[in-house]
Design a protein around this motif. Structure first.
Motif, PDB file in Angstrom:
ATOM      1  N   TRP A   1      15.368  28.016  35.463  1.00 57.05           N
ATOM      2  CA  TRP A   1      14.504  28.217  36.622  1.00 57.05           C
ATOM      3  C   TRP A   1      13.425  29.266  36.363  1.00 57.05           C
ATOM      4  O   TRP A   1      12.331  29.183  36.911  1.00 57.05           O
ATOM      5  CB  TRP A   1      15.384  28.635  37.801  1.00 57.05           C
ATOM      6  CG  TRP A   1      14.720  28.634  39.138  1.00 57.05           C
ATOM      7  CD1 TRP A   1      14.543  27.571  39.966  1.00 57.05           C
ATOM      8  CD2 TRP A   1      14.179  29.775  39.839  1.00 57.05           C
ATOM      9  NE1 TRP A   1      13.926  27.978  41.132  1.00 57.05           N
ATOM     10  CE2 TRP A   1      13.697  29.319  41.082  1.00 57.05           C
ATOM     11  CE3 TRP A   1      14.068  31.129  39.525  1.00 57.05           C
ATOM     12  CZ2 TRP A   1      13.103  30.171  42.003  1.00 57.05           C
ATOM     13  CZ3 TRP A   1      13.474  31.981  40.444  1.00 57.05           C
ATOM     14  CH2 TRP A   1      13.001  31.495  41.674  1.00 57.05           C
ATOM     15  N   ASN A   2      13.748  30.258  35.514  1.00 56.98           N
ATOM     16  CA  ASN A   2      12.833  31.378  35.272  1.00 56.98           C
ATOM     17  C   ASN A   2      11.856  31.101  34.128  1.00 56.98           C
ATOM     18  O   ASN A   2      11.141  32.010  33.715  1.00 56.98           O
ATOM     19  CB  ASN A   2      13.641  32.629  34.892  1.00 56.98           C
ATOM     20  CG  ASN A   2      14.831  32.856  35.789  1.00 56.98           C
ATOM     21  OD1 ASN A   2      14.740  33.535  36.793  1.00 56.98           O
ATOM     22  ND2 ASN A   2      15.981  32.291  35.416  1.00 56.98           N
TER      23      ASN A   2
ATOM     24  N   GLU B   1      20.044  30.413  31.929  1.00 55.31           N
ATOM     25  CA  GLU B   1      20.498  30.924  33.220  1.00 55.31           C
ATOM     26  C   GLU B   1      21.868  30.345  33.548  1.00 55.31           C
ATOM     27  O   GLU B   1      22.044  29.126  33.566  1.00 55.31           O
ATOM     28  CB  GLU B   1      19.499  30.546  34.305  1.00 55.31           C
ATOM     29  CG  GLU B   1      19.873  31.065  35.675  1.00 55.31           C
ATOM     30  CD  GLU B   1      18.831  30.701  36.719  1.00 55.31           C
ATOM     31  OE1 GLU B   1      18.150  31.605  37.223  1.00 55.31           O
ATOM     32  OE2 GLU B   1      18.703  29.498  37.014  1.00 55.31           O
TER      33      GLU B   1
ATOM     34  N   ASN C   1      25.324  29.148  35.541  1.00 59.54           N
ATOM     35  CA  ASN C   1      25.599  28.486  36.814  1.00 59.54           C
ATOM     36  C   ASN C   1      26.483  29.324  37.721  1.00 59.54           C
ATOM     37  O   ASN C   1      26.430  29.174  38.953  1.00 59.54           O
ATOM     38  CB  ASN C   1      26.300  27.146  36.581  1.00 59.54           C
ATOM     39  CG  ASN C   1      25.518  26.212  35.688  1.00 59.54           C
ATOM     40  OD1 ASN C   1      25.934  25.919  34.583  1.00 59.54           O
ATOM     41  ND2 ASN C   1      24.364  25.751  36.146  1.00 59.54           N
TER      42      ASN C   1
ATOM     43  N   TRP D   1      26.908  35.277  38.524  1.00 61.18           N
ATOM     44  CA  TRP D   1      25.680  35.964  38.132  1.00 61.18           C
ATOM     45  C   TRP D   1      25.847  37.481  38.118  1.00 61.18           C
ATOM     46  O   TRP D   1      25.311  38.158  37.243  1.00 61.18           O
ATOM     47  CB  TRP D   1      24.545  35.573  39.085  1.00 61.18           C
ATOM     48  CG  TRP D   1      23.975  34.221  38.801  1.00 61.18           C
ATOM     49  CD1 TRP D   1      24.499  33.241  38.006  1.00 61.18           C
ATOM     50  CD2 TRP D   1      22.755  33.702  39.319  1.00 61.18           C
ATOM     51  NE1 TRP D   1      23.684  32.146  37.997  1.00 61.18           N
ATOM     52  CE2 TRP D   1      22.611  32.398  38.795  1.00 61.18           C
ATOM     53  CE3 TRP D   1      21.789  34.198  40.178  1.00 61.18           C
ATOM     54  CZ2 TRP D   1      21.507  31.595  39.108  1.00 61.18           C
ATOM     55  CZ3 TRP D   1      20.687  33.401  40.492  1.00 61.18           C
ATOM     56  CH2 TRP D   1      20.552  32.118  39.959  1.00 61.18           C
TER      57      TRP D   1
ATOM     58  N   THR E   1      15.765  33.426  44.323  1.00 60.16           N
ATOM     59  CA  THR E   1      15.600  34.159  43.078  1.00 60.16           C
ATOM     60  C   THR E   1      16.485  33.545  42.008  1.00 60.16           C
ATOM     61  O   THR E   1      17.339  32.698  42.277  1.00 60.16           O
ATOM     62  CB  THR E   1      15.922  35.650  43.264  1.00 60.16           C
ATOM     63  OG1 THR E   1      15.513  36.375  42.097  1.00 60.16           O
ATOM     64  CG2 THR E   1      17.425  35.873  43.485  1.00 60.16           C
ATOM     65  N   GLY E   2      16.261  33.982  40.779  1.00 57.56           N
ATOM     66  CA  GLY E   2      17.065  33.526  39.652  1.00 57.56           C
ATOM     67  C   GLY E   2      17.839  34.683  39.058  1.00 57.56           C
ATOM     68  O   GLY E   2      17.893  35.788  39.617  1.00 57.56           O
TER      69      GLY E   2
END
Length: 290
Positions: free
Chosen positions: A24-25, A101, A103, A106, A167-168
Motif C-alpha cells: 500500500w505504501n 507490508e 497483514n 502491525w 494509514t499503512g
C-alpha cells in the motif's frame, strides 16, 4: 526482539536506518526499488530477517515455489530482511530494511523495528514511500516529507504530518518511533495515479537523490534517469492515440504548476544535508557522544 532474527548486531557509525515496504505504501514500486538500489550500491550485507509466520496471511501474500539447480522444489517465503553497510565517504553508516507490508500484528512488527533502531543506536529512521497523486508524468517527480517529531520536523525543514485517514505500516511505525523517543522522517514520491501498473524509474530516482544528499554519497543515477526518459516517451506515445487523455494531462500540468508556486517544498539537497547534519550532531551530543 522475538520475531526479528539477527545473525549479529554490527558496530556502526551513527547509522541512518532506511525502511521501505512493498504494498500500500509503495506505488509503482518506487520506494522498494530505491531501498534495493541502496543495498546494491553499498554492497550491504544481510544480517537479519523477520519470521514471516506471525505476520502474513499466506492466502493474500503467497509464498513462491521454485526448482533449485539440483532439481529440488523449494518454497520461498515473503522476505523481510535487514542489511547493513559501511559508508566509506560519509559520516553515517546505513541499515536498510526491505520487505512487504504485513497483514497481521502491525504493532508487534513496528515494535521489533523500533527495538532494532535502538539497539543499533540509529541517529535517524527514514521511511521511503510512494503514493498515487494527481500529478502529471511530464513534470519532475515531487517528493514530500514529514515527521511526527516536531523538533525533527523543524530542524530537518519538513512539514509536521497533518494527514488524516487510512494509514499503512509506515504510519504505525512512525507512531511507534515517536512513542519511543526516536527521531524519524518519511519521504514520499508522488507518482501519476493514471499509471498504476508500471514501475516508475523517475520516482525511484527522485527518492534516491534525497537519500544521497542525506548520506552525503553520490549515487550514479544515469541509467535510471535514462530509463525515466524512456518511460515518459512511451507514455507520450500511448497518449497520442487518446486526445481525451492528453487533455487530462494538460490540466494536471496546469494544476501542478499552480501548486508548485504556492505550496512549500522540501529544501534543496545541499540545504537538506546541512539541516540533517545539524540535527544528527545534536542527537549525538544529547546522548553524550563526541
Amino acid at each position: 526482539m522475538q520475531y526479528l532474527k539477527l545473525d549479529s548486531l554490527p558496530e556502526l557509525r551513527a547509522p541512518v536506518f532506511i525502511c521501505a515496504f512493498a504494498g500500500w505504501n509503495d506505488a509503482a514500486s518506487a520506494a522498494t526499488n530505491a531501498a534495493r538500489f541502496i543495498v546494491r550500491r553499498f554492497g550491504a550485507r544481510k544480517f537479519g530477517a523477520f519470521d514471516p509466520e506471525p505476520f502474513f496471511d499466506f492466502r493474500e501474500v503467497r509464498p513462491h515455489v521454485q526448482v533449485t539447480v539440483r532439481g529440488e522444489r523449494e518454497i520461498t517465503w515473503p522476505p523481510n530482511d535487514v542489511h547493513f553497510a559501511r559508508n566509506p565517504t560519509g559520516p553515517h553508516d546505513v541499515v536498510v530494511f526491505t520487505g512487504t507490508e504485513p497483514n497481521l500484528k502491525w504493532r508487534t512488527f513496528a515494535s521489533e523495528l523500533v527495538e532494532l533502531a535502538q539497539a543499533a543506536r540509529a541517529d535517524l529512521v527514514v521511511t521511503l514511500g510512494a503514493l498515487l497523486a494527481d500529478v502529471p508524468h511530464t513534470r519532475p517527480v515531487r517528493v514530500t516529507g514529514s515527521s511526527l517529531d516536531p523538533a525533527a520536523a523543524e530542524r530537518l525543514g519538513l512539514q509536521p504530518s497533518r494527514y488524516e485517514g487510512p494509514t499503512g505500516i509506515v504510519g504505525v511505525l512512525h507512531t511507534a518511533l515517536r512513542d519511543a523517543g526516536l527521531p524519524g522522517a518519511t519521504l514520499w514520491a508522488n507518482v501519476p495515479h493514471y499509471l498504476t501498473s508500471s514501475q516508475n524509474p523517475g520516482a525511484t530516482a527522485a527518492l534516491l537523490r534525497r537519500v544521497s544528499a542525506l548520506l552525503e554519497v553520490e549515487f550514479d543515477l544515469s541509467e535510471m534517469d535514462a530509463a525515466a526518459q524512456r518511460f515518459v516517451a512511451e507514455v507520450e506515445g500511448a497518449l497520442r492515440a487518446n486526445p481525451e487523455a492528453q487533455e487530462y494531462v494538460r490540466r494536471l500540468e496546469a494544476t501542478y504548476e499552480e501548486a508548485a508556486a504556492e505550496a512549500p517544498q522540501l529544501p534543496r539537497g545541499e540545504d537538506l544535508v546541512l539541516d540533517i547534519e545539524r540535527f544528527l550532531r545534536e542527537q549525538r551530543e544529547g546522548r553524550g557522544e563526541g
